[in-house]
Design an enzyme around this catalytic site. Sequence first.
Site, PDB file in Angstrom:
ATOM      1  N   ASP A 151       0.868  -1.181   0.000  1.00  0.00           N
ATOM      2  CA  ASP A 151       0.000   0.000   0.000  1.00  0.00           C
ATOM      3  C   ASP A 151       0.909   1.237   0.000  1.00  0.00           C
ATOM      4  O   ASP A 151       2.126   1.124   0.213  1.00  0.00           O
ATOM      5  CB  ASP A 151      -0.915  -0.023   1.247  1.00  0.00           C
ATOM      6  CG  ASP A 151      -1.901   1.140   1.279  1.00  0.00           C
ATOM      7  OD1 ASP A 151      -2.146   1.756   0.223  1.00  0.00           O
ATOM      8  OD2 ASP A 151      -2.429   1.454   2.371  1.00  0.00           O
TER       9      ASP A 151
ATOM     10  N   CYS B 238      -4.331  -2.245  -2.474  1.00  0.00           N
ATOM     11  CA  CYS B 238      -5.703  -1.746  -2.274  1.00  0.00           C
ATOM     12  C   CYS B 238      -6.031  -0.625  -3.244  1.00  0.00           C
ATOM     13  O   CYS B 238      -7.198  -0.378  -3.519  1.00  0.00           O
ATOM     14  CB  CYS B 238      -5.876  -1.295  -0.836  1.00  0.00           C
ATOM     15  SG  CYS B 238      -4.688  -0.027  -0.354  1.00  0.00           S
TER      16      CYS B 238
ATOM     17  N   ARG C 135     -14.409  -5.199  -4.372  1.00  0.00           N
ATOM     18  CA  ARG C 135     -14.896  -4.325  -3.302  1.00  0.00           C
ATOM     19  C   ARG C 135     -16.411  -4.168  -3.420  1.00  0.00           C
ATOM     20  O   ARG C 135     -17.121  -4.178  -2.413  1.00  0.00           O
ATOM     21  CB  ARG C 135     -14.237  -2.934  -3.429  1.00  0.00           C
ATOM     22  CG  ARG C 135     -12.757  -2.875  -3.112  1.00  0.00           C
ATOM     23  CD  ARG C 135     -12.490  -3.013  -1.645  1.00  0.00           C
ATOM     24  NE  ARG C 135     -13.209  -2.044  -0.840  1.00  0.00           N
ATOM     25  CZ  ARG C 135     -12.839  -0.768  -0.675  1.00  0.00           C
ATOM     26  NH1 ARG C 135     -11.727  -0.313  -1.216  1.00  0.00           N
ATOM     27  NH2 ARG C 135     -13.568   0.053   0.091  1.00  0.00           N
TER      28      ARG C 135
HETATM   29  N1   CP Z   1      -8.869   1.164  -1.723  1.00  0.00           N
HETATM   30  C1   CP Z   1      -9.665   2.213  -1.500  1.00  0.00           C
HETATM   31  O1   CP Z   1     -10.343   2.303  -0.469  1.00  0.00           O
HETATM   32  O2   CP Z   1      -9.671   3.125  -2.497  1.00  0.00           O
HETATM   33  P1   CP Z   1     -10.314   4.594  -2.446  1.00  0.00           P
HETATM   34  O3   CP Z   1      -9.490   5.397  -1.470  1.00  0.00           O
HETATM   35  O4   CP Z   1     -10.230   5.118  -3.838  1.00  0.00           O
HETATM   36  O5   CP Z   1     -11.729   4.458  -1.954  1.00  0.00           O
HETATM   37  N1  NVA Z   2      -3.490   3.673   3.474  1.00  0.00           N
HETATM   38  C1  NVA Z   2      -4.223   4.424   2.477  1.00  0.00           C
HETATM   39  C2  NVA Z   2      -5.336   3.582   1.950  1.00  0.00           C
HETATM   40  C3  NVA Z   2      -6.212   4.221   0.938  1.00  0.00           C
HETATM   41  C4  NVA Z   2      -7.305   3.320   0.476  1.00  0.00           C
HETATM   42  C5  NVA Z   2      -4.735   5.713   3.076  1.00  0.00           C
HETATM   43  O1  NVA Z   2      -5.188   5.697   4.230  1.00  0.00           O
HETATM   44  O2  NVA Z   2      -4.661   6.742   2.418  1.00  0.00           O
END
Ligand code: CP
Ligand code: NVA
Length: 304
Positions: free
Chosen positions: A223, A263, A291
Amino acid sequence: MKRDLLSIQELGYQEIFEIINLAEDVKLNSVKYQSALKGKSIGLIFQKPSNRTRVSFEIGMFQLGGHSVYLGSTELGMGGRESVKDVACVLSRYLNGIVARTYKHADIEELAKYASIPIINGLSDIAHPCQALGDIFTMEEKFGTLERLTISYIGDGNNVLNSLMCIAAKLGINMRVATPKNYAPDKEIVKIAKSYAAKSGSTLEISNDPKKAAKDADVLYTDVWVSMGQEKDSAKRIKAFKNFQLNDKLAKLAKNTHVVMHCLPAHRGQEISDSVMDSRHSVVYAQAENRMHVQKAILLKLLK
Ligand code: CP
Ligand code: NVA
């Protein structure tokens, strides 16, 4: 009694599989569910930007026959223009459920405390349960089973990792995590996840060694290095994470059958190289699609 989904910790083993199995049916037989939430509405309280979470909940709700209303931070001003409690009490009189993406997890907990309708965590500073459920669904789909899998997570000890560690440990999936020294996951959550792992018989190893973590992995997961809200630390973080990029060198250490997950959004060239993101092992777009199927299952469970 209304039921919320604030974190993976509150879900039982059986309930996780109920959601995953329902998601599978929803994905295969979407027509069967097209009026399932007719006449119901959800609110999407988003204090941060979103692509996947917002669009998949909005479209998911539409495909279930329901309606959704997007409440961005400028409209609602939750915690500023109006208290969290007042927002919770008023919206409970219009809506059947709320998806909330906040900076502080405590704000989602407060919403849940005062709302008489289900509250779903759409990402907070410490948890992303919808993501973890979608990810497990994707792993089951790709491998046909969750048994004897090892997930290797390389990168920041953040919200996405917290939820992934908890769900993996609950389900008996082995996990190896490698983060830079000062970016380990929350100690309390690691303790909780380790207690789940002890019960399920799986392992959870936390280290600062990406190669050790990636070795023979079934799933390579990463991530962003800079999560939403951490932008002022960008330069410092990018420096600290430079040896933690998921690239071809690391990917070569995983099993031949491994899948690559993220993600999203991804910062290509930082936590993941283009070559890995676009490789034949990458399932990131299927992961994003799932999702929606999983969140439809969550909505059906909580709102029906
Ligand atoms: N992975 C995820 O939650 O993506 P967004 O921040 O685009 O919703
Ligand atoms: N770790 C990231 C995830 C986004 C879906 C954030 O919190 O920005």
